[in-house]
Structures are given as structure tokens and as C-alpha cells.
Design a protein around this motif. Structure first.
Motif, mmCIF file in Angstrom:
data_model
loop_
_atom_site.group_PDB
_atom_site.id
_atom_site.type_symbol
_atom_site.label_atom_id
_atom_site.label_comp_id
_atom_site.label_asym_id
_atom_site.label_seq_id
_atom_site.Cartn_x
_atom_site.Cartn_y
_atom_site.Cartn_z
ATOM 1 N N ALA A 165 -5.507 -4.233 11.832
ATOM 2 C CA ALA A 165 -4.266 -4.471 12.570
ATOM 3 C C ALA A 165 -4.304 -3.902 13.981
ATOM 4 C CB ALA A 165 -3.090 -3.876 11.793
ATOM 5 N N GLY A 166 -5.454 -3.352 14.380
ATOM 6 C CA GLY A 166 -5.582 -2.831 15.738
ATOM 7 C C GLY A 166 -5.010 -1.443 15.924
ATOM 8 N N ARG A 167 -4.975 -0.630 14.849
ATOM 9 C CA ARG A 167 -4.499 0.753 14.947
ATOM 10 C C ARG A 167 -5.636 1.686 14.520
ATOM 11 N NH1 ARG A 167 -0.198 -1.800 12.189
ATOM 12 N NH2 ARG A 167 -0.800 -0.762 10.254
ATOM 13 N N PRO A 168 -6.679 1.804 15.355
ATOM 14 C CA PRO A 168 -7.876 2.533 14.920
ATOM 15 C C PRO A 168 -7.654 4.017 14.669
ATOM 16 C CG PRO A 168 -8.018 1.969 17.250
ATOM 17 C CD PRO A 168 -6.841 1.221 16.694
ATOM 18 N N ARG A 169 -6.763 4.658 15.437
ATOM 19 C CA ARG A 169 -6.554 6.093 15.206
ATOM 20 C C ARG A 169 -5.891 6.327 13.847
ATOM 21 N NH1 ARG A 169 -7.556 9.774 18.649
ATOM 22 N NH2 ARG A 169 -7.453 8.320 20.404
ATOM 23 N N GLU A 170 -4.964 5.445 13.496
ATOM 24 C CA GLU A 170 -4.354 5.525 12.165
ATOM 25 C C GLU A 170 -5.410 5.289 11.081
ATOM 26 O OE1 GLU A 170 -1.374 2.829 9.458
ATOM 27 O OE2 GLU A 170 -0.831 3.104 11.577
ATOM 28 N N ASN A 187 -7.367 1.728 1.407
ATOM 29 C CA ASN A 187 -6.930 0.403 1.840
ATOM 30 C C ASN A 187 -6.036 0.461 3.071
ATOM 31 O OD1 ASN A 187 -8.177 -0.277 -0.690
ATOM 32 N ND2 ASN A 187 -6.952 -2.152 -0.699
ATOM 33 N N MET A 188 -5.250 1.543 3.203
ATOM 34 C CA MET A 188 -4.423 1.688 4.399
ATOM 35 C C MET A 188 -5.300 1.864 5.642
ATOM 36 S SD MET A 188 -1.442 4.118 2.752
ATOM 37 C CE MET A 188 -0.241 4.066 4.080
ATOM 38 N N ALA A 189 -6.424 2.569 5.485
ATOM 39 C CA ALA A 189 -7.349 2.732 6.612
ATOM 40 C C ALA A 189 -7.947 1.383 7.014
ATOM 41 C CB ALA A 189 -8.463 3.706 6.237
ATOM 42 N N TYR A 201 0.828 -1.207 0.000
ATOM 43 C CA TYR A 201 0.000 0.000 0.000
ATOM 44 C C TYR A 201 0.866 1.262 0.000
ATOM 45 C CZ TYR A 201 -4.037 -2.973 1.202
ATOM 46 O OH TYR A 201 -5.032 -3.920 1.215
ATOM 47 N N ALA A 202 1.957 1.228 0.760
ATOM 48 C CA ALA A 202 2.859 2.380 0.785
ATOM 49 C C ALA A 202 3.506 2.597 -0.581
ATOM 50 C CB ALA A 202 3.931 2.174 1.855
ATOM 51 N N GLU A 203 3.821 1.511 -1.258
ATOM 52 C CA GLU A 203 4.388 1.618 -2.605
ATOM 53 C C GLU A 203 3.375 2.258 -3.557
ATOM 54 O OE1 GLU A 203 7.183 -1.246 -5.288
ATOM 55 O OE2 GLU A 203 5.409 -2.171 -4.431
ATOM 56 N N ALA A 204 2.119 1.858 -3.449
ATOM 57 C CA ALA A 204 1.083 2.453 -4.289
ATOM 58 C C ALA A 204 0.911 3.936 -3.990
ATOM 59 C CB ALA A 204 -0.239 1.715 -4.071
ATOM 60 N N LEU A 205 0.950 4.293 -2.710
ATOM 61 C CA LEU A 205 0.808 5.699 -2.334
ATOM 62 C C LEU A 205 1.960 6.524 -2.898
ATOM 63 C CD1 LEU A 205 -0.696 7.880 -0.755
ATOM 64 C CD2 LEU A 205 0.618 7.207 1.268
ATOM 65 N N ALA A 206 3.171 5.999 -2.806
ATOM 66 C CA ALA A 206 4.322 6.719 -3.365
ATOM 67 C C ALA A 206 4.180 6.887 -4.878
ATOM 68 C CB ALA A 206 5.609 5.968 -3.035
ATOM 69 N N THR A 207 3.702 5.848 -5.551
ATOM 70 C CA THR A 207 3.500 5.931 -6.996
ATOM 71 C C THR A 207 2.466 6.995 -7.330
ATOM 72 O OG1 THR A 207 4.020 3.572 -7.211
ATOM 73 C CG2 THR A 207 2.852 4.593 -9.046
ATOM 74 N N ALA A 208 1.391 7.046 -6.550
ATOM 75 C CA ALA A 208 0.349 8.043 -6.786
ATOM 76 C C ALA A 208 0.891 9.456 -6.623
ATOM 77 C CB ALA A 208 -0.803 7.812 -5.804
ATOM 78 N N ARG A 209 1.675 9.680 -5.586
ATOM 79 C CA ARG A 209 2.149 11.035 -5.329
ATOM 80 C C ARG A 209 3.219 11.463 -6.328
ATOM 81 N NH1 ARG A 209 1.973 11.534 1.321
ATOM 82 N NH2 ARG A 209 -0.249 12.063 1.351
ATOM 83 N N ARG A 263 -14.904 3.695 5.978
ATOM 84 C CA ARG A 263 -13.574 3.391 6.512
ATOM 85 C C ARG A 263 -13.301 4.233 7.760
ATOM 86 N NH1 ARG A 263 -13.626 -0.869 3.953
ATOM 87 N NH2 ARG A 263 -12.594 -1.133 1.933
ATOM 88 N N GLU A 264 -13.705 5.497 7.733
ATOM 89 C CA GLU A 264 -13.531 6.350 8.911
ATOM 90 C C GLU A 264 -14.396 5.844 10.071
ATOM 91 O OE1 GLU A 264 -14.284 10.943 10.382
ATOM 92 O OE2 GLU A 264 -14.231 10.520 8.215
#
Length: 494
Positions: free
Chosen positions: A308-313, A300-302, A278-286, A340-341
Motif C-alpha cells: 500500500a506504499g507505507r514502507p515504514r509501517e 500480513n499487516m507488514a 488483519y486488525a480484527e485478527a490481531l485483536a482476536t490474538a491479543r 517482510r522487514e
């Protein structure tokens, strides 16, 4: 004497009638069968303009092998069959039989160019018998076309193109067969020719095929074979493109493929791998200034952060996705991102924040679909909306409310999307079990077990394992006992 560069549109031998396809039509008229084809296409998010004339041409043997869109639709209509079973010739025997001469060139903007101008006249003559058509739809019916064919002679370009094209036919025929999209080792050390529209189209097709297979079978059997096409995609990016429009398609295609591979990792429980993709896709987008791809990556990161148990992220990623998506004008996309939010707020036990996000999701969804809705959102309908809302209420511990939405999701889900049907049913089973309704939970769980022969998803296996633990104290119930015994007999996921 120099040979002509103009190739004949006539086949080398008279066409052979496709009797197998005619038998499948049965007692339906060509027009009725064409309507069934169009309905099946809509079920899987495809768009074809099949009419009685197209059916007649297939049965007459004029269309020896359908293009990829029709292929997906036919295999969806007749599961378990291959193109050969449907009476078509193997794609490898059809490709290239009308190759251009050495002096010909095609416009870069015409990846679907046809060789028979008579089809243009026939299309116009029969347009009164068709649905509203687009240029792409007209091109879908032409039997001499190969959907993403290009004719550059550079060997390296051919290697990359074949890497995508040959795997597509294999996947369609074998469902979970190896994708096989690896770079040719012999080409690895040589400079690569700039990519063209054919490579961009093949990359987009690879993304569609992975999504279709995931919808039907789940991620576990696909992820291990998905790394090779992603490497090929980024090799194409590194090769560059001769036109900016093609380069943009390559960047978007590579980013979407990274998200698809990331989702396969995510759904099969490989969260670290998913986060990397997902991070690779985000970098490609930017890098390419692609707001649509950026919104998809954050979406998808959300979802991953919530699981993964990181609700604030999850909340922050969903809000970032909404900022990227707002100028795109897609209410359905904004609805999904609001869900997602909501999932993130539920994980934080913030009922007010969750309810506000759910209201926004319903409001956006109620505005209906639009031309700006992304292609990848074909899965998002009322069933998915209900399923995601069920997950929110489940996280908040409101089991009766969660069960109501999960039941509605399962009832609304198109049965062809086997994975989602199993997912919503598993959610329903868990909500019923935790809400003190063990017999109903076991009944829902048994329906999930019936689907597991077609679906390979670690997510669903994990949900069932949790439901099993909740139901253990109720083993004296015959329905619960049957469910527990069948679940205990399942082979453990690899």
C-alpha cells in the motif's frame, strides 16, 4: 424392550468394489500407488499415512468416502475430478449412518473417535509396512470416521456445524463454487449452544480449504464468498465453549480465518478491507494471548503496508511480528518475518537495512524446518524466499539481481501451486522488461498468460499491466508483439 446403545460396525449391505479407483491405480502395485499418495500429500502440506492396505480397502469398497485430508490429496492427484468420479459415495450419504444412541457421549478430546475396534488391531498388525505414524495418522485410515463429526442434538449447534461442513464438500467438488457458510436465518434470533470440538475442527477445516483454493486459483474468485464463513466463526466465538481448550481453538481458528479472508482482499486489491480483517485478527490474538496468531497478523499487516506504499509501517509491523514470534522457536517463521522487514527497508530505499534483513532471513531459513513451524506456513519454501528477495531488489531498482532471483523462484516452484508460479513468472517478466531485455520479458509474460485460465489474481494482472507499458516501445519484436496482442485481448478483471 430398550434398544441397545451400541451400534454395529458392520455396513448394512456388502461393500461394492470401487472399480473407478482401481482403474486410476493402473499398473502400479498398491504399495507404489500408496507411495504416490503420500508424495502428493506432501506437495500440498497434508500428512497422511497411506499404505497398501488402505488402497486395498478403498478398492474393495470398505471405505465409501475418504476423510477430508485424503479427499484433498485425491483431488490434488486427479484434478478436474470429483469424489464421485473417483468411485466414492457422496459424503452426505455416508454421514450419520452409525449414529450413537441417546445415552452415549463422546469425550470432548476425541473428535476422531472410531466405531470399529478391529481397526486398532489391524493398524498395529500392519505397522511394520508403514512410515512412522502418529495417532492422527492411524485415525486417518478408518472408514467409519467423519473427520469433525460431533453428535450434540441441539438444533442451533447443528446449524453452525452444517454451515461449515456442507460448504466444504461443495468447494472440493466445484473448486470455485460458493462457500455457502452462512448462518441459518431461522437460528439467528435464538441463543446459541456452547460450541464443541466439532465446531472448532470445522472452523480449522474452513481455513485450510480457503488456503488451498487460493494457492491454486488466486483470490479474486474467492473473496466475495468468504465473508459468510467469517461471520459464522465469530458467531461461534460469541456462543462460547464449555472447555477452555476448545475456546482457545475457536479463537485461533477465527483469527486465522480473518487473516485468510484479509489475504483474499489483499491479493484482489481491496486494501482497506484487508487492513480491517488483519486488525480484527490481531485483536482476536491479543484478547486470547495467542502469540502465534499475533505474529501471523503482524506478518500480513507488514506485507499489506508494503504493497500500500507505507514502507515504514511495514518495517514496524514486521519487527512487532518478530517480537511476538521469537518465543515460538520457529526459525522458518523468523525467516519469513525478516523478509517482510527487508521489503519495508527496500521501500524506504535503505539498501543496508534491506541487505541486513535478507541475511537474517537466509540464516534463519538455513537452520531448516522444525516441529514448531506454523501450519499456515506450508507455502514458504525456497521458491517463496527467492521470490520475496526478488521483490526487494526490484524495489531497489537492481533489475538484473531481481531477475536472477525471480527466475530461480519460478524454476523452484511446484507447478501444482499455480498462483505462485504465475506470480513469480510475472515478477520475472517485469524485472527483465525494466532491465532492458524485452524479448525475454515477453517470453516470461506469455507463460503467465498461459496460466491465467486457472488463476484469478488482481495482483498478477496489475504486474502484467505494468510490464506491458514498459514493453510498448518494443512492439516491433515478434515475441513482444505476440505478448502485447494476447494481453490486450484479456477480459478486464471485474
Amino acid at each position: 424392550m430398550a434398544s441397545s446403545t451400541v451400534t454395529s460396525a458392520q455396513p448394512e449391505r456388502p461393500p461394492r468394489p470401487n472399480l473407478a479407483f482401481r482403474r486410476l491405480r493402473g499398473k502400479r502395485s498398491p504399495a507404489e500407488f500408496a507411495a504416490a499418495v503420500r508424495r502428493a500429500a506432501r506437495e500440498i502440506g497434508e500428512r497422511v499415512s497411506c499404505d497398501a492396505r488402505y488402497v486395498g480397502r478403498v478398492e474393495a469398497g470398505e471405505i465409501r468416502c475418504p476423510n477430508y485430508a485424503y479427499e484433498r490429496v485425491f483431488l490434488h492427484m486427479f484434478p478436474g475430478r470429483t469424489l464421485t468420479d473417483l468411485g466414492f459415495a457422496p459424503r452426505s450419504s455416508v454421514r450419520g449412518r452409525q449414529a450413537r444412541g441417546a445415552g452415549e457421549s463422546w469425550e470432548a478430546g476425541e473428535p476422531y473417535k472410531t466405531h470399529d475396534t478391529r481397526d486398532d488391531r489391524d493398524t498395529r498388525d500392519t505397522r511394520d509396512n508403514r512410515d512412522t505414524r502418529t495417532d492422527r495418522d492411524d485415525r486417518d485410515d478408518r472408514h467409519t470416521q467423519d473427520l469433525y463429526e460431533t453428535h450434540d442434538n441441539n438444533e442451533e449447534s447443528d446449524v453452525l456445524r452444517r454451515a461449515f461442513m456442507t460448504s466444504g464438500a461443495t468447494v472440493a467438488a466445484a473448486s470455485l463454487g460458493p462457500l455457502g457458510l452462512a448462518l441459518d436465518a431461522a437460528a439467528a434470533g435464538r441463543p446459541t449452544r456452547r460450541a464443541g470440538t466439532g465446531e472448532a475442527g470445522a472452523l480449522e477445516e474452513a481455513v485450510r480449504r480457503i488456503r488451498l483454493l487460493d494457492d491454486r486459483h488466486g483470490a479474486d474468485g474467492l473473496y466475495r464468498r468468504a465473508a459468510a464463513p467469517l461471520r459464522t466463526a465469530y458467531a461461534l466465538l460469541d456462543a462460547g465453549a464449555s472447555r477452555q481448550a476448545t475456546a482457545d481453538r475457536l479463537y485461533t481458528g477465527a483469527g486465522e480465518l480473518a487473516i485468510s479472508v484479509g489475504w483474499l482482499a489483499h491479493d484482489s486489491g481491496r486494501f482497506d478491507d484487508a487492513r480491517s480483517h488483519y486488525a480484527e485478527a490481531l485483536a482476536t490474538a491479543r484478547m486470547n494471548g495467542d502469540a502465534g496468531l499475533e505474529a501471523h497478523a503482524f506478518c500480513n499487516m507488514a506485507f499489506l503496508a508494503r504493497d500500500a506504499g507505507r514502507p515504514r509501517e511495514a518495517v514496524r509491523a514486521a519487527q512487532a511480528a518478530q517480537r511476538a514470534a521469537r518465543p515460538l522457536g520457529s526459525d522458518r517463521l523468523m525467516s519469513l518475518l525478516s523478509l517482510r522487514e527487508a521489503g519495508g527497508w527496500a521501500g524506504l530505499a535503505d539498501r543496508v537495512g534491506c541487505e541486513q534483513a535478507l541475511v537474517r532471513a537466509q540464516t534463519f531459513y538455513g537452520r531448516g524446518p522444525s516441529e514448531t513451524d506454523p501450519e499456515w506456513m506450508s507455502f514458504y519454501g525456497e521458491a517463496e524466499l527467492e521470490g520475496l528477495e526478488a521483490q526487494c531488489w526490484s524495489t531497489l531498482g537492481d533489475w538484473p539481481r531481481a531477475a536472477r532471483h525471480a527466475r530461480r523462484a519460478a524454476d523452484l516452484q511446484d507447478p501444482h501451486f499455480t498462483r505462485n508460479l504465475a506470480l513469480y513468472s510475472a515478477e520475472l517478466a517485469d524485472d527483465l522488461a525494466r532491465g532492458g531485455r524485452p524479448d525475454e520479458a515477453a517470453g516470461a509474460g506469455l507463460r503467465v498468460l498461459d496460466l491465467l485460465g486457472e488463476v484469478q489474481s488482481s495482483r498478477i494482472h496489475t504486474m502484467l499491466a505494468g510490464t506491458t507499458r514498459v514493453l510498448l516501445p518494443h512492439r516491433r519484436s515478434p515475441t513482444v508483439s505476440t505478448f502485447l496482442d494476447r494481453h490486450g485481448a484479456l477480459p478486464r478483471p471485474a
